[in-house]
Scaffold this motif. Structure first.
Motif, PDB file in Angstrom:
ATOM      1  N   GLU A   4     -59.217  56.168  28.989  1.00  0.00           N
ATOM      2  CA  GLU A   4     -59.262  54.709  28.875  1.00  0.00           C
ATOM      3  C   GLU A   4     -57.925  54.133  29.304  1.00  0.00           C
ATOM      4  OE1 GLU A   4     -60.318  53.707  24.976  1.00  0.00           O
ATOM      5  OE2 GLU A   4     -62.346  54.525  25.098  1.00  0.00           O
ATOM      6  N   THR A   5     -57.972  53.017  29.875  1.00  0.00           N
ATOM      7  CA  THR A   5     -56.753  52.358  30.353  1.00  0.00           C
ATOM      8  C   THR A   5     -56.640  50.984  29.744  1.00  0.00           C
ATOM      9  OG1 THR A   5     -57.879  51.428  32.238  1.00  0.00           O
ATOM     10  CG2 THR A   5     -56.887  53.581  32.553  1.00  0.00           C
ATOM     11  N   GLU A   6     -55.422  50.542  29.674  1.00  0.00           N
ATOM     12  CA  GLU A   6     -55.142  49.187  29.169  1.00  0.00           C
ATOM     13  C   GLU A   6     -54.770  48.309  30.354  1.00  0.00           C
ATOM     14  OE1 GLU A   6     -52.143  46.832  26.139  1.00  0.00           O
ATOM     15  OE2 GLU A   6     -51.951  48.987  26.474  1.00  0.00           O
ATOM     16  N   HIS A   7     -55.517  47.255  30.530  1.00  0.00           N
ATOM     17  CA  HIS A   7     -55.284  46.359  31.656  1.00  0.00           C
ATOM     18  C   HIS A   7     -54.306  45.281  31.217  1.00  0.00           C
ATOM     19  CE1 HIS A   7     -56.863  43.064  34.485  1.00  0.00           C
ATOM     20  NE2 HIS A   7     -55.892  43.751  35.054  1.00  0.00           N
ATOM     21  N   ARG A   8     -53.080  45.375  31.724  1.00  0.00           N
ATOM     22  CA  ARG A   8     -52.048  44.416  31.338  1.00  0.00           C
ATOM     23  C   ARG A   8     -51.807  43.349  32.412  1.00  0.00           C
ATOM     24  NH1 ARG A   8     -47.499  48.563  28.812  1.00  0.00           N
ATOM     25  NH2 ARG A   8     -48.834  49.369  27.136  1.00  0.00           N
ATOM     26  N   TRP A   9     -52.612  43.344  33.401  1.00  0.00           N
ATOM     27  CA  TRP A   9     -52.451  42.369  34.480  1.00  0.00           C
ATOM     28  C   TRP A   9     -53.383  41.190  34.222  1.00  0.00           C
ATOM     29  CZ3 TRP A   9     -56.269  41.515  38.466  1.00  0.00           C
ATOM     30  CH2 TRP A   9     -55.838  40.638  39.446  1.00  0.00           C
ATOM     31  N   HIS A  10     -52.810  39.983  34.184  1.00  0.00           N
ATOM     32  CA  HIS A  10     -53.583  38.774  33.861  1.00  0.00           C
ATOM     33  C   HIS A  10     -53.589  37.836  35.063  1.00  0.00           C
ATOM     34  CE1 HIS A  10     -55.271  35.546  31.538  1.00  0.00           C
ATOM     35  NE2 HIS A  10     -54.296  34.750  31.954  1.00  0.00           N
ATOM     36  N   ASP A  11     -54.789  37.397  35.435  1.00  0.00           N
ATOM     37  CA  ASP A  11     -54.912  36.518  36.591  1.00  0.00           C
ATOM     38  C   ASP A  11     -55.674  35.244  36.253  1.00  0.00           C
ATOM     39  OD1 ASP A  11     -54.549  35.775  39.235  1.00  0.00           O
ATOM     40  OD2 ASP A  11     -56.472  36.608  39.850  1.00  0.00           O
ATOM     41  N   GLY A  12     -55.735  34.863  34.997  1.00  0.00           N
ATOM     42  CA  GLY A  12     -56.502  33.688  34.576  1.00  0.00           C
ATOM     43  C   GLY A  12     -55.646  32.453  34.566  1.00  0.00           C
ATOM     44  N   PRO A  13     -56.258  31.285  34.567  1.00  0.00           N
ATOM     45  CA  PRO A  13     -55.526  30.025  34.565  1.00  0.00           C
ATOM     46  C   PRO A  13     -54.964  29.724  33.193  1.00  0.00           C
ATOM     47  CG  PRO A  13     -57.857  29.606  34.470  1.00  0.00           C
ATOM     48  CD  PRO A  13     -57.706  31.081  34.623  1.00  0.00           C
ATOM     49  N   THR A  14     -53.943  28.905  33.123  1.00  0.00           N
ATOM     50  CA  THR A  14     -53.375  28.486  31.846  1.00  0.00           C
ATOM     51  C   THR A  14     -54.327  27.537  31.147  1.00  0.00           C
ATOM     52  OG1 THR A  14     -52.251  26.635  32.884  1.00  0.00           O
ATOM     53  CG2 THR A  14     -51.054  28.732  32.793  1.00  0.00           C
ATOM     54  N   GLU A  15     -53.992  27.232  29.865  1.00  0.00           N
ATOM     55  CA  GLU A  15     -54.866  26.362  29.080  1.00  0.00           C
ATOM     56  C   GLU A  15     -54.977  24.978  29.700  1.00  0.00           C
ATOM     57  OE1 GLU A  15     -57.499  25.805  26.014  1.00  0.00           O
ATOM     58  OE2 GLU A  15     -56.383  27.633  26.474  1.00  0.00           O
ATOM     59  N   SER A  16     -53.840  24.489  30.214  1.00  0.00           N
ATOM     60  CA  SER A  16     -53.855  23.157  30.815  1.00  0.00           C
ATOM     61  C   SER A  16     -54.593  23.125  32.147  1.00  0.00           C
ATOM     62  CB  SER A  16     -52.420  22.654  31.023  1.00  0.00           C
ATOM     63  OG  SER A  16     -51.723  23.531  31.893  1.00  0.00           O
ATOM     64  N   GLY A  17     -54.767  24.278  32.794  1.00  0.00           N
ATOM     65  CA  GLY A  17     -55.428  24.314  34.096  1.00  0.00           C
ATOM     66  C   GLY A  17     -56.908  24.575  34.030  1.00  0.00           C
ATOM     67  N   ARG A  18     -57.446  24.767  32.824  1.00  0.00           N
ATOM     68  CA  ARG A  18     -58.883  25.099  32.727  1.00  0.00           C
ATOM     69  C   ARG A  18     -59.797  23.974  33.198  1.00  0.00           C
ATOM     70  NH1 ARG A  18     -58.952  28.443  26.984  1.00  0.00           N
ATOM     71  NH2 ARG A  18     -57.889  30.296  27.790  1.00  0.00           N
ATOM     72  N   PRO A  19     -59.517  22.691  32.883  1.00  0.00           N
ATOM     73  CA  PRO A  19     -60.400  21.653  33.431  1.00  0.00           C
ATOM     74  C   PRO A  19     -60.405  21.632  34.950  1.00  0.00           C
ATOM     75  CG  PRO A  19     -59.091  20.792  31.618  1.00  0.00           C
ATOM     76  CD  PRO A  19     -58.548  22.150  31.941  1.00  0.00           C
ATOM     77  N   LEU A  24     -63.176  22.955  40.075  1.00  0.00           N
ATOM     78  CA  LEU A  24     -63.180  23.691  41.336  1.00  0.00           C
ATOM     79  C   LEU A  24     -64.294  24.729  41.371  1.00  0.00           C
ATOM     80  CD1 LEU A  24     -59.351  24.194  41.877  1.00  0.00           C
ATOM     81  CD2 LEU A  24     -60.868  22.642  43.094  1.00  0.00           C
ATOM     82  N   THR A  25     -64.567  25.328  40.220  1.00  0.00           N
ATOM     83  CA  THR A  25     -65.658  26.308  40.164  1.00  0.00           C
ATOM     84  C   THR A  25     -66.996  25.638  40.430  1.00  0.00           C
ATOM     85  OG1 THR A  25     -64.394  27.594  38.562  1.00  0.00           O
ATOM     86  CG2 THR A  25     -66.750  28.057  38.727  1.00  0.00           C
ATOM     87  N   LEU A  26     -67.180  24.430  39.869  1.00  0.00           N
ATOM     88  CA  LEU A  26     -68.424  23.702  40.120  1.00  0.00           C
ATOM     89  C   LEU A  26     -68.544  23.341  41.597  1.00  0.00           C
ATOM     90  CD1 LEU A  26     -70.964  22.268  39.142  1.00  0.00           C
ATOM     91  CD2 LEU A  26     -69.545  20.254  38.631  1.00  0.00           C
TER      92      LEU A  26
END
Length: 715
Positions: A4-19, A24-26
């Motif tokens: 098993e591996t631990e994925h420490r790489w994060h590529d998600g948007p910040t909380e303020s960028g979610r809207p 953009l996803t829509l």
């Protein structure tokens, strides 16, 4: 043993960028739908527009003839004939009633009868229903204008029907008004007889009343009686005032008693006549003489005694005079009482006579009013009967023709441009709806949201689909032949994820054994594995690429190497490890082919010697990348995944079904393997560029991408 591996790489948007990401996803979702299903959208749109155009061109032409009339509230010559008892309706009710008459069956029947036989046949049977179906009458707002129209495929017939409706309506209106006048005339004649009788009766009653009460027109008795009442009222007030004064004097007299001085003062103050006023003076002189004699003589002196006798006599006379005065005052009070009662009786008698006279006068006035009212009504009815006789034969009507109907030159239906506009929007909505429905029924993976939100795993990269002329070599060698392409950059992001992740077990450390799997075939698994191995080798790390896909192996052809010796060779024999490893043209990258295809590849891969092989490979190389067959088809990948440090799951847009993906993750989960993440492969042209730039905002493409078409990726 599970790695098993631990994925420490994060590529998600910040909380303020979610809207922003959600918007953009829509946008991406909508753009993807209408770019990937453009042919479906265009086909539905063209079919609907074609059907509407064919329907419009094949429909029967319908013409509308229109006329305009003015309807007055009342005919000028008939206005004075309205009965004062007739209900006064509002103008809106009147004009709405006229419009309903124009729409009525009765008028339609009369119009149908007045039409020629040919026109009746062309209208169809029954004619009234045919007329009503095409007839329309509309009252223009805030005017007295009515627009009458009729629709039919024969434009000449439409104009004739409209004009016939107007003529019939005018004729019917004249006849209805004439009948109304005759009916009103008869009513007024009957009323005139009754009113004449009432007038005669009221005249007789008035004369009889004057005779019985001896009254004449302009009788002066009422005013004379009024003057007498006023005089009697003044007399009554004067007598009541005198009575009040006398009663006050009586009270003073009774209070004074026999005191001559007080009585004398009462007589003076109240102005009452005292007959024996001299007695009071004599008493005063007698008392004065007695006082003088009392100074001169003794009480026994004859002169003094004579004076005393005289004083006593005078006092006796004074008392008697005072009693007479008191009785006279009381008598005056009684007399005044009688006078007041007499004056009041006279006033009441005059008042009663006045009331009787007023009652008779009021009755006489009432009788005169009845007579005058009957006479006025008789004269009015006589005048109206004469007017009705004059106007009963007139042909005047309250309807005027402003615009007569003419044969129209252009049809109202079908309206080509209106139908095309409506058809355009209808076809657009139908195409959009069908496209969305088809997309919703599509069970394949379409966006990163389909995998990220459903399985709580990150999308490591988005790989765009290459187009013809974009790559100088095969897609499997994009990281080597086309290092500046979008595809190469996407695979380097997978490499970054591998480099930034560590193993959770065995004391951590880098990920050395990476297995690449996919739910089904033709999803870009082999291309992803090959480019990942190339990008790792470009970091200067010795990398071994093992082709474990016995079913559709193509990597040896891409690299230009031999397939005879490879994985199956070393698993079934004691040949040394280095004899099955081939050197590639890419620095730091070696290759192990599949070898000859065994009868049961899954059994071969499940041997313990496979674990020895991977350990041996890890001892000679920093990174080992393994390409496996699809998980849904065979179990080869399921057997190899627990022996790797990380598992990459490749899915393809519009190709990988959600059911196959779910089954693959369930299979991996049963073996204790959690994938490092998804590689979202095969994003279409246009959408791929947008989505790639959204996920790689700092990356700029150097060459211009060709617009000539798309090139499908091989497995």
């Amino acid at each position: 043993m599970t790695a098993e591996t631990e994925h420490r790489w994060h590529d998600g948007p910040t909380e303020s960028g979610r809207p922003v990401e959600g918007a953009l996803t829509l946008v991406f979702y909508l753009v993807r739908i209408f770019t990937t299903r453009v042919w479906l959208f265009a086909s539905v749109f063209v079919v609907v527009m074609t059907l509407i155009l064919v329907r419009t061109m094949s429909s029967t032409r319908i013409y509308r003839a229109t006329a305009e009339i003015l309807i007055e509230r009342d005919a000028p010559l008939l206005k004075n004939l309205e009965s004062p008892l007739q209900e006064d309706r509002a103008d809106s009710d009147y004009y709405n009633t006229q419009v309903r008459i124009l729409h009525g069956v009765g008028l339609a029947e009369k119009v149908a009868v007045s039409l020629s036989t040919e026109d009746q046949e062309r209208l169809g049977k029954p004619s009234p229903e045919a007329i009503l179906s095409g007839l329309d009458a509309e009252l223009l707002r805030n005017t007295r204008l009515v627009v009458i129209s009729f629709e039919h495929q024969d434009r000449e017939l439409a104009a004739r029907v409209v004009n016939k409706v107007i003529d019939t309506y005018k004729t019917d209106n004249v006849q209805r008004r004439r009948a109304k006048i005759h009916e009103l005339q008869k009513e007024m004649e009957n009323q005139l007889k009754d009113v004449g009788k009432n007038l005669a009766d009221s005249q007789d009653k008035l004369l009889k009343f004057y005779e019985e009460n001896e009254m004449l027109l302009g009788d002066e008795r009422q005013s004379a009686l009024q003057r007498q009442m006023e005089e009697a009222g003044l007399i009554l007030l004067r007598e009541e005032h005198e009575l009040s004064r006398i009663e006050g004097a009586v009270a003073k007299v009774e209070a004074a008693g026999d005191d001559i001085e007080k009585l004398y003062e009462v007589a003076i103050s109240e102005h009452i006549y005292w007959r024996d006023e001299s007695v009071h003076l004599e008493e005063t002189r007698a008392l004065a003489e007695l006082a003088e004699l009392q100074k001169k003589y003794q009480f026994t002196h004859p002169a003094y005694l004579a004076a005393v006798s005289r004083v006593r006599e005078v006092q006796r006379q004074a008392k008697q005079s005072a009693r007479v005065f008191a009785r006279s005052v009381i008598a005056q009070r009684d007399t005044r009482h009688e006078a007041v009662e007499a004056a009041r009786a006279k006033y009441e008698e005059l008042r009663r006579k006045r009331l009787q006279l007023d009652s008779k006068a009021a009755e006489a006035e009432r009788l005169r009013y009845i007579r005058e009212a009957n006479q006025t009504l008789h004269e009015a009815l006589t005048l109206r009967i004469k007017e009705a006789g004059i106007t009963s034969n007139l042909e005047r009507t309250n309807v005027d023709d402003l615009v007569r109907a003419r044969a129209p030159t252009t049809p109202v239906r079908p309206n080509l441009w209106t139908n095309l506009v409506i058809g355009f929007f209808g076809a657009l909505m139908a195409a959009i709806a069908l496209t969305l429905v088809v997309d919703r029924l599509d069970n394949t993976v379409r966006t990163t949201i389909d995998v990220e939100e459903a399985y709580d795993l990150p999308v490591l990269t988005v790989v765009p689909q290459s187009r013809v002329g974009e790559l100088s070599g095969p897609p499997a060698l994009a990281c080597w032949k086309d290092e500046v392409s979008q595809m190469a950059e996407a695979f380097r992001r997978v490499r970054a994820a591998v480099l930034l992740s560590v193993r959770r077990t065995e004391g951590g450390g880098p990920l050395r054994r990476i297995i690449v799997v996919s739910p089904g075939p033709d999803e870009g698994k082999s291309i992803t594995a090959m480019n990942l191995a190339i990008s790792l080798a470009q970091m200067g790390e010795r990398t071994l690429f093992i082709d474990a896909d016995y079913y559709r192996s193509e990597s040896h052809k891409v690299l230009g190497l031999d397939r005879e010796k490879g994985l199956s060779t070393i698993l079934v024999s004691d040949i040394p490890f280095q004899q099955v490893v081939q050197t590639t043209a890419i620095p730091c990258l070696d290759y192990m082919a599949t070898g000859l295809i065994p009868p049961q590849p899954a059994t071969l891969l499940g041997w313990t010697r496979m674990k020895w092989l991977l350990d041996e490979a890890s001892r000679h190389y920093m990174r080992v990348v393994i390409d496996t067959p699809p998980m849904v088809a065979v179990t080869d990948a399921t057997l190899l995944a627990p022996q790797a440090d990380a598992t990459l799951l490749v899915v393809r847009e519009g190709k990988t079904s959600k059911t196959a993906l779910h089954r693959s993750l369930q299979t991996l989960g049963r073996t204790g393997v959690k994938p490092l993440g998804f590689v979202f492969n095969g994003v279409r042209s246009g959408v791929g560029e947008f989505y790639f730039k959204y996920h790689h905002p700092t990356y700029a493409l150097e060459p211009e991408l060709s617009e000539s078409g798309r090139q499908e990726q091989p497995q």
